[in-house]
Write a protein that holds these residues in place. Sequence first.
Motif, PDB file in Angstrom:
ATOM      1  N   TYR A 233       0.738  -1.206  -0.035  1.00 13.55           N
ATOM      2  CA  TYR A 233       0.013  -0.076   0.131  1.00 13.55           C
ATOM      3  C   TYR A 233       0.849   1.185  -0.083  1.00 13.55           C
ATOM      4  N   ILE A 234       1.956   1.100   0.772  1.00 15.63           N
ATOM      5  CA  ILE A 234       2.972   2.498   0.949  1.00 15.63           C
ATOM      6  C   ILE A 234       3.737   2.298  -0.478  1.00 15.63           C
ATOM      7  N   GLN A 235       4.145   1.493  -0.991  1.00 11.86           N
ATOM      8  CA  GLN A 235       5.183   1.439  -2.309  1.00 11.86           C
ATOM      9  C   GLN A 235       4.302   2.176  -3.300  1.00 11.86           C
ATOM     10  N   THR A 236       3.116   2.212  -3.533  1.00 11.71           N
ATOM     11  CA  THR A 236       2.453   2.366  -4.724  1.00 11.71           C
ATOM     12  C   THR A 236       1.608   3.855  -4.430  1.00 11.71           C
ATOM     13  N   ASN A 237       2.296   4.392  -3.410  1.00 11.38           N
ATOM     14  CA  ASN A 237       1.572   5.737  -2.854  1.00 11.38           C
ATOM     15  C   ASN A 237       0.340   5.954  -2.504  1.00 11.38           C
ATOM     16  N   THR A 308      -0.259   5.630   8.750  1.00 11.45           N
ATOM     17  CA  THR A 308      -0.339   5.346   7.311  1.00 11.45           C
ATOM     18  C   THR A 308      -2.074   4.899   7.133  1.00 11.45           C
ATOM     19  N   THR A 309      -2.363   3.829   7.731  1.00 10.02           N
ATOM     20  CA  THR A 309      -3.958   3.471   7.388  1.00 10.02           C
ATOM     21  C   THR A 309      -4.787   3.900   8.644  1.00 10.02           C
ATOM     22  N   SER A 475       8.904   8.719   4.373  1.00 12.10           N
ATOM     23  CA  SER A 475       7.763   9.616   3.614  1.00 12.10           C
ATOM     24  C   SER A 475       8.339   9.237   2.035  1.00 12.10           C
ATOM     25  N   GLU A 476       9.551   8.860   1.645  1.00 11.11           N
ATOM     26  CA  GLU A 476       9.836   8.648   0.491  1.00 11.11           C
ATOM     27  C   GLU A 476      10.083   7.198   0.262  1.00 11.11           C
ATOM     28  N   TYR A 477      10.598   6.234   1.061  1.00 10.75           N
ATOM     29  CA  TYR A 477      11.096   4.996   0.839  1.00 10.75           C
ATOM     30  C   TYR A 477      10.273   4.060   1.541  1.00 10.75           C
ATOM     31  N   VAL A 478      10.297   2.662   0.981  1.00 12.44           N
ATOM     32  CA  VAL A 478       9.760   1.530   1.620  1.00 12.44           C
ATOM     33  C   VAL A 478      10.875   0.617   1.627  1.00 12.44           C
ATOM     34  N   PRO A 487      12.125   3.334  -3.769  1.00  9.14           N
ATOM     35  CA  PRO A 487      11.462   4.703  -3.655  1.00  9.14           C
ATOM     36  C   PRO A 487       9.824   4.348  -3.677  1.00  9.14           C
ATOM     37  N   ILE A 488       9.136   5.061  -3.094  1.00  9.37           N
ATOM     38  CA  ILE A 488       7.800   5.205  -3.131  1.00  9.37           C
ATOM     39  C   ILE A 488       7.382   5.691  -4.657  1.00  9.37           C
ATOM     40  N   PHE A 489       6.599   5.191  -5.288  1.00 10.89           N
ATOM     41  CA  PHE A 489       6.275   5.547  -6.642  1.00 10.89           C
ATOM     42  C   PHE A 489       4.778   5.536  -7.102  1.00 10.89           C
ATOM     43  N   HIS A 490       4.346   6.337  -8.012  1.00 11.80           N
ATOM     44  CA  HIS A 490       2.921   6.359  -8.444  1.00 11.80           C
ATOM     45  C   HIS A 490       2.784   5.362  -9.652  1.00 11.80           C
ATOM     46  N   PRO A 491       2.057   4.190  -9.503  1.00  8.53           N
ATOM     47  CA  PRO A 491       2.275   3.415 -10.597  1.00  8.53           C
ATOM     48  C   PRO A 491       1.383   3.812 -11.699  1.00  8.53           C
ATOM     49  N   THR A 492       1.961   3.225 -12.954  1.00 12.01           N
ATOM     50  CA  THR A 492       1.201   3.589 -14.260  1.00 12.01           C
ATOM     51  C   THR A 492       0.342   2.696 -14.613  1.00 12.01           C
ATOM     52  N   ARG A 493      -0.060   1.840 -13.832  1.00 10.90           N
ATOM     53  CA  ARG A 493      -1.298   0.943 -14.130  1.00 10.90           C
ATOM     54  C   ARG A 493      -2.120   0.506 -12.804  1.00 10.90           C
ATOM     55  N   GLY A 494      -3.256   0.073 -13.189  1.00 12.22           N
ATOM     56  CA  GLY A 494      -4.217  -0.087 -11.965  1.00 12.22           C
ATOM     57  C   GLY A 494      -4.334  -1.285 -11.126  1.00 12.22           C
ATOM     58  N   THR A 495      -4.621  -1.501 -10.267  1.00 16.35           N
ATOM     59  CA  THR A 495      -4.760  -2.856  -9.655  1.00 16.35           C
ATOM     60  C   THR A 495      -5.681  -3.572 -10.285  1.00 16.35           C
ATOM     61  N   GLY A 496      -5.205  -5.055 -10.392  1.00 20.26           N
ATOM     62  CA  GLY A 496      -6.040  -6.000 -11.471  1.00 20.26           C
ATOM     63  C   GLY A 496      -6.765  -6.733 -10.854  1.00 20.26           C
ATOM     64  N   PHE A 497      -7.152  -6.346  -9.290  1.00 24.05           N
ATOM     65  CA  PHE A 497      -8.201  -6.943  -8.657  1.00 24.05           C
ATOM     66  C   PHE A 497      -8.736  -6.223  -7.425  1.00 24.05           C
TER      67      PHE A 497
END
Length: 498
Positions: A233-237, A308-309, A475-478, A487-497
């Motif tokens: 959850y953290i990794q993909t921002n 975080t949550t 705040s920047e790393y996992v 690095p924490i990043f914003h994914p270029t694809r959506g979750t598949g489920f």
Amino acid sequence: MSADLPKRDAVTAAFKHAWLAYERDAMGDDEYHPIGKSGSNLTSAGGIGYTVVDSIDTMIIMGLDEEYQRARTWVAEKMSFERDGNFNTFETTIRVLGGLLSAFHLSGDSMYVERAKDLADRIVPAFSTKTGLPLSQVNLAKRIGVPDNDNRGLVSTAEVSTLQLELKYLSLLTDEEVYWEKAEQVMKVIKDARIATGLASIFLNPDDGKFAISPIRLGSRGDSYYEYLLKQYIQTNYTEPVYRDMYDDAMTAVHTHLIKKSEEEGLTYTAEILPERDTQGKITWRMIPKQDHLVCFFGGSLMLGAVTTGTIEHAASVPPRAAELTAQGTRDWISGVELVRTCMETHRTATGLSPEIVHFKTATDHIESAHDWYIKGARPGHTPYDARYILRPETVESLFIAWRLTGDPQYRQWGWEIFEAIEAHCRVASGGYASVLNVDALPVALEDKMETFLMSETLKYLYLLFSDESVLPLSEYVFNTEAHPFPIFHPTRGTGFF
């Protein structure tokens, strides 16, 4: 949170004492034996440099450029994955693939991505099962998955669910979706296999994707499943709420069924639940007041999850104020703080080191112990496996996270006490560090093995504990489960489920 330079530099010196001995005696070998001044490999076909790759990002973080350059040269010129032997899928992913990926991020050197892709392409065939759950081992040269016959072909829950940070980050770097898809399919299978309690038993069946009747615990084969629910959850921002939902569900289950208080001192600990079959074949479940040292990651993880949550707004103060946390966040924060304290209590031994496994006294026990916990089977002339300390990092990992989230100097003090105990009892004069066979016996008897996670995790987390807060901010790393920072990043694809 400024750096404590003398303590930080002492940790760096300890790393050099470990690394230079390994480099002198066993460069390129998977494992190091400091007393015998020799190395060994995980298969008869040769090694893949577990210790080298597991240690590289620590050198970069510590600014050890000369040591780093020599290690980098070995990876570029001598590392080979063309080994006709069976390697553990999980360990190879978290240590070697994870080490290569973090080395790339910290150095910008594309050679590491090339090596990482080569390795991942050899690991991916392990996922070729009916469900997509990867087999426990993989032959890197033949590129085939190998089942674990010792466990009836079952796969460890923690092992199959602790490959996701690595494969998703590689997918981001290479723009190849196969790695992401393999990682995500595992999580979909586990979500679909949910049992009524919300807990996870420690084995899954790769043929039908269901949990096997097996122990339930936060220790070995269970631990990092819970860790990676939060960290995905953290990794993909925070863009994949399915992992937040799975994490929150799991934490409620853990609090309902596994978190206990000791009888006299009120220490918070996590218990295990064991399945037992009676004479009629009926399964019953028995609670065991047993906690692995491995569980000591969980205190810091709960605190990180709380901010975080478990926050009303996304950001929380350091330390978080009560008004900033939800009821769940407050629950998890309190439990996390208390679990860290319990883990430090298990360091109250003759050596100041924590044993591999402790049991907690119950009302029906007749155990003579100065504490609410004890080492099962320990008596004069007999040293059980539970009594050893193998240079594990889990307590200092939690201390690092707790320090960053609170600024409370108690966590640094505890970390320094552990470091001094390691120096006093594990340090080998000629170089390296060895495991202690019995943490409650002086003088210590040593086992001739220096686990790779000493340099990858234990010393890295201690270094970060005494560094200033700008070094790898949360705040920047996992961190993967082997302490390799991504690095924490914003994914270029959506979750598949969902």
